[in-house]
Design an enzyme around this catalytic site. Structure first.
Site, mmCIF file in Angstrom:
data_model
loop_
_atom_site.group_PDB
_atom_site.id
_atom_site.type_symbol
_atom_site.label_atom_id
_atom_site.label_comp_id
_atom_site.label_asym_id
_atom_site.label_seq_id
_atom_site.Cartn_x
_atom_site.Cartn_y
_atom_site.Cartn_z
ATOM 1 N N GLU A 174 2.203 17.353 2.141
ATOM 2 C CA GLU A 174 2.537 18.601 1.839
ATOM 3 C C GLU A 174 4.128 18.378 1.464
ATOM 4 O O GLU A 174 4.251 19.065 0.499
ATOM 5 C CB GLU A 174 2.880 19.254 3.451
ATOM 6 C CG GLU A 174 1.352 19.361 4.007
ATOM 7 C CD GLU A 174 0.762 18.297 4.822
ATOM 8 O OE1 GLU A 174 0.144 18.671 5.810
ATOM 9 O OE2 GLU A 174 1.584 17.073 4.620
ATOM 10 N N CYS A 206 5.049 12.712 3.778
ATOM 11 C CA CYS A 206 3.797 13.414 3.837
ATOM 12 C C CYS A 206 3.215 14.285 2.604
ATOM 13 O O CYS A 206 4.127 14.393 1.706
ATOM 14 C CB CYS A 206 3.488 14.287 5.016
ATOM 15 S SG CYS A 206 4.022 13.619 6.586
ATOM 16 N N GLU A 212 2.951 6.140 2.024
ATOM 17 C CA GLU A 212 3.504 5.296 3.032
ATOM 18 C C GLU A 212 4.170 4.393 2.770
ATOM 19 O O GLU A 212 4.318 3.894 1.610
ATOM 20 C CB GLU A 212 2.296 4.853 4.057
ATOM 21 C CG GLU A 212 1.429 5.939 4.745
ATOM 22 C CD GLU A 212 0.568 5.365 5.747
ATOM 23 O OE1 GLU A 212 0.059 6.122 6.505
ATOM 24 O OE2 GLU A 212 0.225 4.064 5.663
ATOM 25 N N CYS A 241 2.230 18.468 9.757
ATOM 26 C CA CYS A 241 3.008 17.846 11.101
ATOM 27 C C CYS A 241 4.298 18.741 11.142
ATOM 28 O O CYS A 241 4.659 19.592 10.373
ATOM 29 C CB CYS A 241 3.434 16.495 10.807
ATOM 30 S SG CYS A 241 4.691 16.242 9.592
ATOM 31 N N CYS A 270 6.805 18.630 8.146
ATOM 32 C CA CYS A 270 6.032 19.490 6.968
ATOM 33 C C CYS A 270 6.373 21.159 7.165
ATOM 34 O O CYS A 270 6.547 21.691 6.285
ATOM 35 C CB CYS A 270 4.628 18.982 6.539
ATOM 36 S SG CYS A 270 4.786 17.494 6.006
ATOM 37 N N ASN A 295 -0.184 11.941 0.547
ATOM 38 C CA ASN A 295 0.882 11.130 1.238
ATOM 39 C C ASN A 295 1.114 9.558 0.914
ATOM 40 O O ASN A 295 0.225 8.929 0.293
ATOM 41 C CB ASN A 295 0.394 10.900 2.943
ATOM 42 C CG ASN A 295 -0.990 10.362 3.252
ATOM 43 O OD1 ASN A 295 -1.998 10.902 2.745
ATOM 44 N ND2 ASN A 295 -1.088 9.420 4.229
#
Length: 160
Positions: free
Chosen positions: A75, A73, A64, A112, A115, A62
């Site tokens: 994934e 993210c 940010e 999430c 994803c 990930n």
């Protein structure tokens, strides 16, 4: 009115050691890349390792941003890298690991919603499921034989 029942089947391994050696290695790589994540705001690190049909392993973590929606993210970082660099190669397996810098995360942490939708797109594109393994920092590992177990009513190109 008619009711439908949606059933998801997941396998739960009590520990990393119960996994097949190739999945252990994929998970090790997700852990290694997880610890390199850029997550100064959430302090929640996620790593993803994808095994492609050609034997390549693609990694992502990930990333940010102070403007929160601009981050990405693990994934999706990995899956979009695979899509950009190996557009005609199927993704066979995905290993995910998550870790909090604030507390010990023992609960297997699934992708999430955003994803899940991205993974669904690639399952539809390649016309075959992607095995997904996910864990927290340590402890149990959950396996889903397809994204459809995690997102059973996907939105795909058939609606467009």
């Amino acid at each position: 009115m008619k009711e439908i029942e949606i059933k998801s089947v997941l396998q739960v391994f009590d520990s990393f050691d119960e996994l097949q050696p190739d999945i252990q290695e994929l998970m090790r790589q997700s852990i290694s890349i997880r610890d390199k994540a850029y997550a100064p705001y959430s302090e929640f690190l996620v790593g993803a390792a994808l095994l492609l049909e050609n034997g390549e392993i693609v990694l992502g973590n990930n990333q940010e941003n102070a403007c929160y929606p601009s981050g990405l993210c693990a994934e999706r970082t990995a899956i979009y890298h695979a899509g950009a660099n190996f557009p005609e190669v199927s993704i066979l397996k995905m290993a995910l690991s998550a870790k909090s810098l604030k507390y010990q995360l023992l609960t297997p942490t699934p992708p999430c919603g955003a994803c899940r939708q991205a993974i669904a797109e690639y399952e539809v594109k390649q016309k075959q499921p992607i095995e997904i393994y996910f864990m927290g920092e340590t402890g149990k590992v959950v396996k889903s034989s397809s994204l459809s177990n995690l997102l059973p009513l996907i939105f795909d190109n058939s609606y467009l």
